[in-house]
Enzyme design. Structure first.
Site, PDB file in Angstrom:
ATOM      1  N   ASN A 119      10.035   4.488   1.197  1.00 42.49           N
ATOM      2  CA  ASN A 119      10.950   3.744   2.069  1.00 42.49           C
ATOM      3  C   ASN A 119      11.993   3.046   1.209  1.00 42.49           C
ATOM      4  O   ASN A 119      12.016   3.201  -0.002  1.00 42.49           O
ATOM      5  CB  ASN A 119      10.173   2.765   2.955  1.00 42.49           C
ATOM      6  CG  ASN A 119       9.362   1.803   2.107  1.00 42.49           C
ATOM      7  OD1 ASN A 119       9.904   1.020   1.339  1.00 42.49           O
ATOM      8  ND2 ASN A 119       8.037   1.900   2.209  1.00 42.49           N
ATOM      9  N   ASP A 148       2.674   3.738   4.934  1.00 45.39           N
ATOM     10  CA  ASP A 148       1.544   3.668   5.870  1.00 45.39           C
ATOM     11  C   ASP A 148       0.765   4.975   5.928  1.00 45.39           C
ATOM     12  O   ASP A 148      -0.382   4.991   6.362  1.00 45.39           O
ATOM     13  CB  ASP A 148       2.052   3.323   7.274  1.00 45.39           C
ATOM     14  CG  ASP A 148       2.488   1.873   7.353  1.00 45.39           C
ATOM     15  OD1 ASP A 148       1.705   1.011   6.935  1.00 45.39           O
ATOM     16  OD2 ASP A 148       3.624   1.610   7.805  1.00 45.39           O
ATOM     17  N   LYS A 186       5.007  23.351  -5.546  1.00 44.98           N
ATOM     18  CA  LYS A 186       6.118  22.997  -4.663  1.00 44.98           C
ATOM     19  C   LYS A 186       6.023  23.765  -3.338  1.00 44.98           C
ATOM     20  O   LYS A 186       5.804  24.982  -3.343  1.00 44.98           O
ATOM     21  CB  LYS A 186       7.432  23.340  -5.381  1.00 44.98           C
ATOM     22  CG  LYS A 186       8.657  22.919  -4.626  1.00 44.98           C
ATOM     23  CD  LYS A 186       9.907  23.261  -5.427  1.00 44.98           C
ATOM     24  CE  LYS A 186      11.138  23.021  -4.585  1.00 44.98           C
ATOM     25  NZ  LYS A 186      12.348  23.478  -5.237  1.00 44.98           N
ATOM     26  N   LYS A 203       0.881  -8.994  14.111  1.00 45.66           N
ATOM     27  CA  LYS A 203       0.506  -8.795  12.697  1.00 45.66           C
ATOM     28  C   LYS A 203      -0.054 -10.093  12.108  1.00 45.66           C
ATOM     29  O   LYS A 203      -1.008 -10.080  11.320  1.00 45.66           O
ATOM     30  CB  LYS A 203       1.720  -8.320  11.888  1.00 45.66           C
ATOM     31  CG  LYS A 203       2.012  -6.850  12.141  1.00 45.66           C
ATOM     32  CD  LYS A 203       3.238  -6.341  11.410  1.00 45.66           C
ATOM     33  CE  LYS A 203       3.496  -4.896  11.836  1.00 45.66           C
ATOM     34  NZ  LYS A 203       4.752  -4.352  11.363  1.00 45.66           N
ATOM     35  N   LYS A 216      -3.838  -9.630  10.843  1.00 39.93           N
ATOM     36  CA  LYS A 216      -4.054  -9.546   9.392  1.00 39.93           C
ATOM     37  C   LYS A 216      -4.545 -10.873   8.806  1.00 39.93           C
ATOM     38  O   LYS A 216      -4.586 -11.035   7.595  1.00 39.93           O
ATOM     39  CB  LYS A 216      -2.775  -9.061   8.708  1.00 39.93           C
ATOM     40  CG  LYS A 216      -2.306  -7.698   9.280  1.00 39.93           C
ATOM     41  CD  LYS A 216      -1.271  -7.009   8.444  1.00 39.93           C
ATOM     42  CE  LYS A 216      -0.777  -5.750   9.153  1.00 39.93           C
ATOM     43  NZ  LYS A 216      -0.269  -4.725   8.258  1.00 39.93           N
TER      44      LYS A 216
END
Ligand code: PMT
Length: 394
Positions: A207, A276, A286, A336, A340
Site C-alpha cells: 500500500n 491485510d 514469475k 476498531k 482491538k
C-alpha cells in the site's frame, strides 16, 4: 524568541561538514554562534561561518577586538545547547578534564545548557583507551555523545571515526533541547510503514504508506525520553537517530518483531499499514501471462491482525491504534477502537487532501474513553506530540 545553539568547531578533515550543520540549523530557525579552535581555521575560515550566522566567529580568548572575559560568559548564558562537531581527541581530552585554554573550551566549561560532543577522528585514536576513558568521563559529567559512524576515513582506513551525519547531529540536538521528558525510562514500540506480501519473485501486494507518521512518532517519543523500538516495513526514510530499528517486510515479520518486545513495552503504537492479505500460495517462478485470457486469479488469505492479537493480551501496556478510512469513517473507527482493545485510536480520513498516506501532514481525530477530539491539519511532527500526550494521559 529564537533559541541559540553554540557550535564548537575543532580541527579535522570533517571541519567542512560543520558549515552544513550551521547552515541547516539556521534554516530550522535557530540562532547560531560559532566558536572555532585555532587549528580549525586552517580547514575553514571564520569568515565562512560569519557569513552564514551574521555573527562574529570566535577563535582566540585574548583577541583584542572583543572583551572575551565578559563575552564567553554571556554566550554561555544565552546558549540553549552547545555542540562540538567535529570534536577531536584533543578537545575531548580537554573538556573531560576541565582544561580551558581558548574561547571554545572556556565557554564550554561556563555553559550550563545541554552539551553534546560529536567525535571525528582516526579509528586507532578513537579506540585508544585514553580517548575511550575521556569519552566515558564526558558522559559521566552529563554530556551527550553523538557517536561517530563507520566508513572510509580521510586517512584511507575503513573504520569507526566518521562524524555522525548532519541529520543525526540535528536530531541529537533536538532531543537535548526537549526539556520535558514524560517518557523517561519508558519503553515505546511503534510500528510504521507498509508491509509487502510477495506473489511471485517479482511482484508483491502493498500500500501507499511511507512510514512518515510512524517515524515522526518515534522521533518525538525519543525526544520525550523514551527507549524506542521502531518496527518498520520497507521505507525510503532515514532511520531516526537513537532509536532501535527493526526492519521487516511481511505482516508476519512485523507481528513477530512487535510480539518479541510487547511484554516489556509500556506503550505500543500501531501506525503501520500492514497488508491485510497474503497469497495463499507464493509462486516460486514469475507468474506468466495467459495468452488466451485477460484474467488471472490469485487466491489470498487473511494475514494476522497484529494490533488485535497484541491488544487481546495486554496487561499494563497502553495501546494506540490507527484507523485509515475513506467512508463511514467514525463508525469504522469506533469499531476498531473497541475490537482491538485500544486505549486511544487515531482516526484519519485518508481520502482528504493533506491527510493519510505519504504526505507530511495529517488530519486526525483521537478517540478515547472520554470521547472524540478533532484536530485541524497539522504536520505529522506536531501531531505526534499530541498523540503521545493523549496516550500518556489515557
Ligand atoms: O506512513 P504514512 O505515509 O505516513 O501514512 C500514515 C498512515 C495513513 C499509514 C497512518 O496514519 C495510519 O492510518 N495507519 C494505519 C493504517 C491501517 O492499516 O489502518 P487500518 O484501519 O487498516 O488498521 C487499523 C489498525 O490495525 C492500525 O493501527 C493498523 O496498524 C492495525 N493493523 C491492521 C492490519 C493488520 N493486519 N494488523 C494491524 O495491526
Amino acid at each position: 524568541m529564537k533559541q541559540t545553539i553554540i557550535v564548537g568547531v575543532t580541527s579535522s578533515i570533517a571541519t567542512y561538514k560543520s558549515v552544513q550543520l550551521v547552515s541547516d540549523l539556521l534554516k530550522k530557525g535557530y540562532d547560531v554562534e560559532v566558536i572555532m579552535s585555532k587549528n580549525a581555521t586552517q580547514f575553514v575560515t571564520p569568515l565562512t561561518f560569519s557569513s552564514l550566522t551574521k555573527h562574529k566567529t570566535y577563535v582566540e580568548t585574548f583577541d583584542r577586538e572583543v572583551d572575551y572575559s565578559v563575552e564567553h560568559i554571556s554566550l554561555a548564558k544565552r546558549a540553549s545547547a552547545f555542540i562540538i562537531a567535529p570534536a577531536t581527541a584533543n578537545v575531548i581530552a580537554k573538556v573531560a578534564h576541565g582544561i580551558c585554554d581558548d574561547m571554545l573550551t572556556t565557554t564550554f566549561l561556563a555553559s550550563h545548557c545541554p552539551k553534546l560532543i560529536a567525535p571525528a577522528m582516526n579509528t586507532q585514536m578513537l579506540n585508544n583507551l585514553i580517548t575511550k576513558d575521556n569519552i566515558a568521563k564526558c558522559k559521566q559529567y552529563g554530556m551527550s555523545i553523538v557517536n561517530s559512524e563507520c566508513g572510509l576515513l580521510a586517512c584511507g582506513d575503513i573504520g569507526d571515526g566518521k562524524l555522525a551525519t548532519i541529520p543525526h547531529l540535528i536530531e541529537a540536538l533536538e532531543e537535548a533541547l526537549t526539556i520535558d521528558k514524560p517518557l523517561l525510562n519508558k519503553k515505546v514500540c511503534i510500528s510504521a510503514g507498509p508491509t509487502r506480501e510477495e506473489l511471485d519473485p517479482v511482484r508483491y501486494i502493498s500500500n501507499y504508506s511511507s512510514g512518515k507518521m510512524g517515524y515522526a512518532l518515534a522521533r518525538t517519543a525519543r525526544n520525550m525520553g523514551a527507549d524506542v523500538t521502531l518496527v518498520s516495513g520497507p521505507s525510503e526514510l532515514d532511520a531516526p537517530y537513537g532509536v532501535h530499528m527493526i526492519p521487516v517486510h511481511t505482516t508476519k515479520e512485523m507481528f513477530d518483531a512487535c510480539d518479541q518486545v510487547f511484554d516489556t513495552t509500556d506503550y505500543f503504537i500501531s501506525a503501520a499499514a500492514p497488508a491485510d492479505f497474503k497469497a495463499l500460495k507464493k509462486e516460486v517462478h514469475k507468474i506468466k501471462k495467459d495468452k488466451n485470457t485477460n484474467f488471472t486469479t490469485i487466491e489470498l488469505e487473511k494475514n494476522i491482525d497484529i494490533l488485535k492479537t497484541l491488544g487481546s493480551r495486554k496487561t499494563t501496556q497502553k495501546i494506540c491504534g490507527f484507523a485509515a478510512e475513506t467512508n463511514n469513517v467514525l463508525l469504522h473507527a469506533i469499531n476498531k477502537y473497541k475490537d482491538k482493545n485500544c486505549d486511544i485510536l487515531v482516526m484519519n480520513d485518508v481520502s482528504k487532501p493533506g491527510a493519510g498516506f505519504n504526505v507530511d501532514t495529517n488530519i486526525i481525530s483521537i478517540l478515547s474513553s472520554t470521547g472524540k477530539v478533532d484536530y485541524d491539519i497539522m504536520s505529522k511532527k506536531e501531531l505526534s506530540t499530541i498523540i503521545l500526550n493523549s496516550l500518556i494521559n489515557s
